[in-house]
Design an enzyme around this catalytic site. Structure first.
Site, mmCIF file in Angstrom:
data_model
loop_
_atom_site.group_PDB
_atom_site.id
_atom_site.type_symbol
_atom_site.label_atom_id
_atom_site.label_comp_id
_atom_site.label_asym_id
_atom_site.label_seq_id
_atom_site.Cartn_x
_atom_site.Cartn_y
_atom_site.Cartn_z
ATOM 1 N N TRP A 1 22.013 92.107 80.754
ATOM 2 C CA TRP A 1 21.815 92.509 82.151
ATOM 3 C C TRP A 1 23.061 93.188 82.726
ATOM 4 O O TRP A 1 23.024 93.727 83.815
ATOM 5 C CB TRP A 1 21.410 91.311 83.019
ATOM 6 C CG TRP A 1 22.234 90.084 82.834
ATOM 7 C CD1 TRP A 1 23.371 89.763 83.506
ATOM 8 C CD2 TRP A 1 21.979 89.015 81.922
ATOM 9 N NE1 TRP A 1 23.844 88.557 83.066
ATOM 10 C CE2 TRP A 1 23.015 88.065 82.094
ATOM 11 C CE3 TRP A 1 20.990 88.760 80.961
ATOM 12 C CZ2 TRP A 1 23.078 86.885 81.361
ATOM 13 C CZ3 TRP A 1 21.059 87.578 80.238
ATOM 14 C CH2 TRP A 1 22.093 86.658 80.429
ATOM 15 N N GLU B 1 19.248 86.514 87.247
ATOM 16 C CA GLU B 1 19.707 85.542 88.248
ATOM 17 C C GLU B 1 18.719 84.373 88.388
ATOM 18 O O GLU B 1 19.134 83.240 88.566
ATOM 19 C CB GLU B 1 19.941 86.216 89.605
ATOM 20 C CG GLU B 1 21.193 87.078 89.660
ATOM 21 C CD GLU B 1 22.473 86.321 89.296
ATOM 22 O OE1 GLU B 1 22.561 85.117 89.579
ATOM 23 O OE2 GLU B 1 23.371 86.939 88.698
ATOM 24 N N THR C 1 20.872 77.043 84.411
ATOM 25 C CA THR C 1 20.689 77.204 82.962
ATOM 26 C C THR C 1 21.831 78.041 82.372
ATOM 27 O O THR C 1 22.270 79.011 82.979
ATOM 28 C CB THR C 1 19.333 77.897 82.676
ATOM 29 O OG1 THR C 1 18.328 77.203 83.422
ATOM 30 C CG2 THR C 1 18.968 77.842 81.214
ATOM 31 N N TYR D 1 22.794 81.755 97.324
ATOM 32 C CA TYR D 1 23.544 82.165 96.126
ATOM 33 C C TYR D 1 22.863 83.376 95.468
ATOM 34 O O TYR D 1 23.494 84.395 95.181
ATOM 35 C CB TYR D 1 23.646 81.012 95.110
ATOM 36 C CG TYR D 1 24.276 81.474 93.820
ATOM 37 C CD1 TYR D 1 25.648 81.476 93.672
ATOM 38 C CD2 TYR D 1 23.497 81.984 92.778
ATOM 39 C CE1 TYR D 1 26.244 81.953 92.513
ATOM 40 C CE2 TYR D 1 24.082 82.473 91.617
ATOM 41 C CZ TYR D 1 25.456 82.445 91.493
ATOM 42 O OH TYR D 1 26.023 82.943 90.354
ATOM 43 N N ASP E 1 28.643 78.927 94.177
ATOM 44 C CA ASP E 1 27.909 77.895 93.437
ATOM 45 C C ASP E 1 28.925 76.919 92.864
ATOM 46 O O ASP E 1 30.099 76.936 93.262
ATOM 47 C CB ASP E 1 27.054 78.532 92.334
ATOM 48 C CG ASP E 1 27.914 79.095 91.211
ATOM 49 O OD1 ASP E 1 29.136 79.285 91.415
ATOM 50 O OD2 ASP E 1 27.384 79.335 90.118
ATOM 51 N N CYS F 1 37.758 78.458 83.709
ATOM 52 C CA CYS F 1 37.945 77.343 84.652
ATOM 53 C C CYS F 1 36.732 76.417 84.546
ATOM 54 O O CYS F 1 35.966 76.241 85.486
ATOM 55 C CB CYS F 1 38.119 77.871 86.073
ATOM 56 S SG CYS F 1 38.781 76.620 87.188
ATOM 57 N N CYS G 1 47.573 79.443 91.234
ATOM 58 C CA CYS G 1 46.769 78.225 91.260
ATOM 59 C C CYS G 1 47.606 76.983 91.600
ATOM 60 O O CYS G 1 48.428 76.531 90.792
ATOM 61 C CB CYS G 1 46.077 78.052 89.900
ATOM 62 S SG CYS G 1 44.955 76.643 89.898
HETATM 63 FE FE1 SF4 Z 1 41.138 77.048 86.971
HETATM 64 FE FE2 SF4 Z 1 43.508 77.234 88.163
HETATM 65 FE FE3 SF4 Z 1 43.377 76.527 85.633
HETATM 66 FE FE4 SF4 Z 1 42.797 79.009 86.356
HETATM 67 S S1 SF4 Z 1 44.740 78.025 86.492
HETATM 68 S S2 SF4 Z 1 41.669 77.728 84.899
HETATM 69 S S3 SF4 Z 1 41.812 78.676 88.345
HETATM 70 S S4 SF4 Z 1 42.563 75.400 87.350
#
Ligand code: SF4
Length: 351
Positions: free
Chosen positions: A32, A45, A51, A126, A144, A199, A215
């Site tokens: 897609w 979507e 899923t 979403y 989400d 992440c 982060c």
């Molecule tokens: Fe997730 Fe932060 Fe690790 Fe990146 S650095 S994977 S945003 S926790």
């Protein structure tokens, strides 16, 4: 706006640059994405709600062969549509996608904004943000579980959310504040890709994350503990079911057309009512599965030594129980786990 989000908003340009560059260089080649169209975006979507991509891929390829566009889908029978969804679960999605196609083919102009798309069947905030940003470049952020996780970790938000809905409400403003309004398509897909591949829920791969420098959760070494949700009480459920064959047929339960879940689909009958004392019953196997906070144990009992009086009682008294010829099983729609169990047991069992 959650105040913990301000440092990220201040670094918005760096965040967007790092995220988009990473996405352009590394994203998965998905059908897609490779040759996109509104239809492929909508179908993907709907299929991707609840899923995983790997599960969706064979269904997506097959779907495009059978229903190549909104017109083909709109003109198909609902039973045929649900049949192609068999095994993917959450069947309401297939019915809503079918209804959506029927709506769209009558429209002179297809809307391009999320508020209009929210009015279509099966389209929530979403999905409307995903469809309109990807297909029309509308600047609306998707929010989400993936986005909740990424934003909470980036901004080290330690709030304990009651549930996903509350987290979505709390984080939507922040998600839109850091959205790239010039290219919301790439942005939303990149965030979703980051959540799916880097992440991740358990063991975020911070060492290869494109936005690790921004982060706060990773800096504090607590990213894996974020986001936090109020624990839900686990509910244990046990269901006994019967495997009952007679004269080349298998007894199945047809779920009521008015049922909220799995309407008109077939499943192995529950061992209850008159079926409790039919024939001789021995445990064949036990399967365990989880849905949300429910831990479900299903015991399948093989029924043998049926008498004519057993058969007569089933015919006379059972509600929504139907004998299906084994060779006709492919023509009905079975709920996902039941299809697996039947495919597993059918070659092993004889009358
Ligand atoms: Fe997730 Fe932060 Fe690790 Fe990146 S650095 S994977 S945003 S926790």
């Amino acid at each position: 706006m959650i105040k913990e989000g301000l440092p990220l908003i201040n670094e918005k340009e760096s965040f967007i640059k790092a995220l988009h560059t990473w996405y352009h260089n590394t994203h998965r080649k998905l059908p897609w994405r490779e040759t996109p169209s509104l239809y492929k975006t909508v179908v993907s979507e709907f299929m991707l709600q609840q899923t995983q991509v790997d599960t969706v891929l064979p269904y997506f390829h097959n779907w495009l062969k059978i229903f190549p566009d909104f017109q083909a889908l709109a003109h198909a029978d609902e039973d045929a549509v649900v049949k192609q969804w068999e095994g993917l679960g959450y069947y309401r999605r297939a019915k809503n996608l079918h209804k959506l196609a029927k709506n769209l083919v009558f429209l002179e102009t297809i809307p391009t904004d999320p508020l209009s798309w929210n009015k279509f069947p099966g389209v929530g905030p979403y999905t409307s943000a995903a469809i309109t940003s990807i297909a029309f470049g509308f600047p609306s952020a998707v929010v989400d579980g993936n986005v909740i996780r990424i934003l909470s970790r980036l901004c080290c938000i330690k709030t304990q959310f009651k549930d996903n809905n509350q987290a979505v409400k709390n984080l939507t403003e922040l998600a839109n504040a850091v959205l790239c309004s010039k290219d919301p398509n790439t942005h939303n897909q990149a965030v979703m890709e980051l959540g799916a591949t880097i992440c991740t829920k358990a063991n975020p791969k911070c060492t290869v994350c494109p936005v690790v420098n921004l982060c706060q959760g990773a800096k504090q070494g607590i990213a894996h503990t974020i986001p936090s949700f109020t624990p839900r009480k686990t509910e244990n459920i046990t269901i006994d079911r019967l495997w009952l064959e007679y004269d080349g047929m298998l007894l199945l339960h047809k779920i009521s057309a008015t049922s909220k879940r799995l309407a008109n689909m077939y499943e192995l009958p529950k061992r209850e009512g008159i079926l409790t004392h039919i024939g001789h019953q021995t445990l064949l196997f036990t399967k365990k599965r989880g849905i949300s906070n429910q831990r479900i144990t299903e015991n399948i009992y093989l029924t043998s030594h049926l008498t004519q009086s057993d058969i007569d009682r089933i015919l006379k008294e059972a509600v929504n129980l139907i004998w299906i010829k084994k060779e006709a099983l492919d023509s009905i729609t079975l709920s996902g786990p039941h299809k697996k169990w039947i495919n597993l047991l059918l070659p092993l069992k004889t009358d």
